[in-house]
Write an enzyme that holds these catalytic residues in place. Structure first.
Site, PDB file in Angstrom:
ATOM      1  N   LYS A 112       3.248  34.943 -20.178  1.00  0.00           N
ATOM      2  CA  LYS A 112       3.868  35.429 -18.943  1.00  0.00           C
ATOM      3  C   LYS A 112       3.674  36.936 -18.794  1.00  0.00           C
ATOM      4  CE  LYS A 112       6.859  34.158 -15.607  1.00  0.00           C
ATOM      5  NZ  LYS A 112       6.797  32.975 -14.768  1.00  0.00           N
ATOM      6  N   LYS A 132      -3.317  33.506 -26.600  1.00  0.00           N
ATOM      7  CA  LYS A 132      -2.565  32.445 -25.933  1.00  0.00           C
ATOM      8  C   LYS A 132      -2.125  32.871 -24.539  1.00  0.00           C
ATOM      9  CE  LYS A 132       2.186  33.278 -27.476  1.00  0.00           C
ATOM     10  NZ  LYS A 132       3.396  32.655 -28.024  1.00  0.00           N
ATOM     11  N   LYS A 176       5.154  43.263 -31.216  1.00  0.00           N
ATOM     12  CA  LYS A 176       6.006  43.717 -30.113  1.00  0.00           C
ATOM     13  C   LYS A 176       6.398  45.189 -30.275  1.00  0.00           C
ATOM     14  CE  LYS A 176       7.763  39.215 -28.774  1.00  0.00           C
ATOM     15  NZ  LYS A 176       8.940  38.370 -28.511  1.00  0.00           N
TER      16      LYS A 176
END
Length: 329
Positions: free
Chosen positions: A198, A195, A114
């Site tokens: 969103k 994976k 991130k």
């Protein structure tokens, strides 16, 4: 006395996607019937680790709440609440942060991943949110935590923090155990090596549980497979088709073998239609219920506030004892 208690949370990113439902929410619905003490939290504090407009966050909180209720979460069987309405989460996170060393946090893969999306800068919140996760769990003396594969390292951190606290202040926290999802990790429809997410910039990569039938059909039709037309299950060499098989099995409750038997003789183009239809049938009633719940914002707010009151009642005596143990009172 240690009471079996389950804690889990979901970030308010709006309406959950197929992977959220199959990997977590479906399991939550089952667990609320199996355990007498269950807490599910909409993790609005965690969502601030990535930039959010306030109006978007407010709406996402309500949309996520509507979705989990529509999926079958029952506030009579569990505590469903908004994290930031229980301030003890943040207070305990500070105490636990003072027992956690920085190198351990720097090694966690989510920080590295991130941080890269924030121009390799990364905020203090992004670095320390696993400590807040530990506080979320330990504040209620939770004994079990449903987790996906990508959260196992964070639960291990919570286990280590609990043991460190117990060693320093005396036996207090149960060391929480993982309840691993039995569903295979659902992959992106456009890149089956990662994976489903969103935040994927490719709109066709992710199935949202409130997608219309036409949107679902389109996304599966465009799903990346390979040049072999037969339907087989081999995640290593045929990740795209194998992802479709995993989704088909998960939404129908069939085994991989049963799904493959049904698909015998179908090419991948026709099989995509079969999988799309299974997903449409699964989510049609949920989609309708989400729409109905979204029309009553006051009800959604009340559910979260009522749940927070119950969570506070549970957390208050535990946190008061923590304050006494560390010397605050």
């Amino acid at each position: 006395m240690v009471v079996d208690r389950i804690f889990s949370g979901i970030q308010p990113t709006g309406t959950p996607h197929l992977g959220n439902y199959l990997g977590a929410i479906q399991n939550w619905v089952n667990l609320q019937d199996e355990c007498s003490s269950v807490l599910y939290s909409v993790m609005d504090m965690h969502s601030l680790t990535m930039p959010k407009e306030p109006a978007v966050l407010r709406q996402n909180i309500l949309d996520t709440t509507a979705a989990v209720l529509a999926c079958g979460i029952d506030p009579k069987k569990c505590f469903l609440f908004r994290q930031s309405l229980v301030p003890e989460h943040a207070e305990l996170a500070w105490i636990l942060g003072c027992l956690t060393n920085v190198p351990r946090l720097l090694r966690l893969p989510q920080w590295k991943m991130k941080r890269a999306s924030q121009n390799n800068e990364g905020t203090v919140g992004l670095l320390t949110y696993p400590v807040l996760q530990a506080a979320d769990i330990l504040l209620y003396k939770s004994t079990h935590v449903p987790v996906g594969e990508d959260q196992v390292l964070h639960l291990e951190l919570a286990q280590d923090i609990a043991q460190h606290f117990n060693k320093k202040y005396g036996e207090f926290f149960p060391v929480p155990k993982a309840i691993l999802s039995r569903t295979k990790k659902i992959k992106s429809l456009r890149d089956p090596t990662v994976k489903m997410s969103k935040s994927d910039p490719q709109k066709l990569a992710t199935i949202n549980i409130a997608d219309s039938p036409d949107e679902i059909v389109l996304k599966f039709r465009k799903a990346v497979t390979d040049f072999t037309s037969e339907v087989t299950y081999d995640p290593d060499s045929r990740p795209g088709v194998s992802n479709l098989v995993s989704i088909h099995a998960a939404v129908t409750g069939l085994s991989i073998k049963e799904v493959l038997d049904q698909a015998a003789g179908l090419d991948t183009a026709h099989y995509k239609k079969v999988v799309a239809e299974s997903v449409i049938q699964k989510f049609a009633p949920i989609r309708n219920e989400i729409k109905k719940l979204q029309e009553d914002k006051s009800h959604l707010i009340k559910v979260l506030e009522d749940g927070a009151e119950k969570a506070k009642e549970l957390a208050a005596p535990i946190y008061q004892e923590i304050r006494r143990l560390v010397g605050f009172q």
